[in-house]
Design a protein around this motif. Structure first.
Motif, short mmCIF file in Angstrom:
data_model
loop_
_atom_site.label_atom_id
_atom_site.label_comp_id
_atom_site.label_asym_id
_atom_site.label_seq_id
_atom_site.Cartn_x
_atom_site.Cartn_y
_atom_site.Cartn_z
N PHE A 149 0.85 -1.19 0.00
CA PHE A 149 0.00 0.00 0.00
C PHE A 149 0.89 1.24 0.00
N PRO A 150 1.70 1.40 -1.08
CA PRO A 150 2.65 2.52 -1.09
C PRO A 150 1.95 3.86 -1.34
N SER A 151 2.56 4.90 -0.82
CA SER A 151 2.12 6.26 -1.13
C SER A 151 2.88 6.72 -2.36
N TYR A 152 2.38 7.75 -3.01
CA TYR A 152 3.06 8.30 -4.18
C TYR A 152 3.12 9.80 -4.05
N ASP A 153 4.04 10.40 -4.78
CA ASP A 153 4.29 11.83 -4.69
C ASP A 153 3.83 12.51 -5.98
N ARG A 154 2.54 12.55 -6.19
CA ARG A 154 1.95 13.20 -7.36
C ARG A 154 0.74 13.98 -6.90
#
Length: 67
Positions: A5-10
């Motif tokens: 369940f990774p977060s993303y930087d967008r």
């Protein structure tokens, strides 16, 4: 099944990110928002496939997030 369940930087909603990854890179992920308000900014990724499939999918995700 096993999941990440990774977060993303967008600055995009997780539904848009998931749709673009599927359309542009043929990798199916679920938007984090499907799991509630706090899931926004995350993706759910299953890693229960073969090692070859997982390697290919991760390579494609890397290309998506590097652009």
């Amino acid at each position: 099944a096993f999941y990440m369940f990774p977060s993303y930087d967008r600055e995009m909603k997780s539904t848009e990110v998931a749709a673009r990854i599927l359309e542009e890179y043929n990798v199916a992920v679920l938007p984090g928002s499907a799991f509630g308000k706090l899931g926004e900014g995350h993706l759910r990724i299953s890693y229960s496939g073969s090692m070859d499939s997982l390697t290919e999918a991760m390579d494609r995700l890397e290309k998506f997030f590097s652009h």
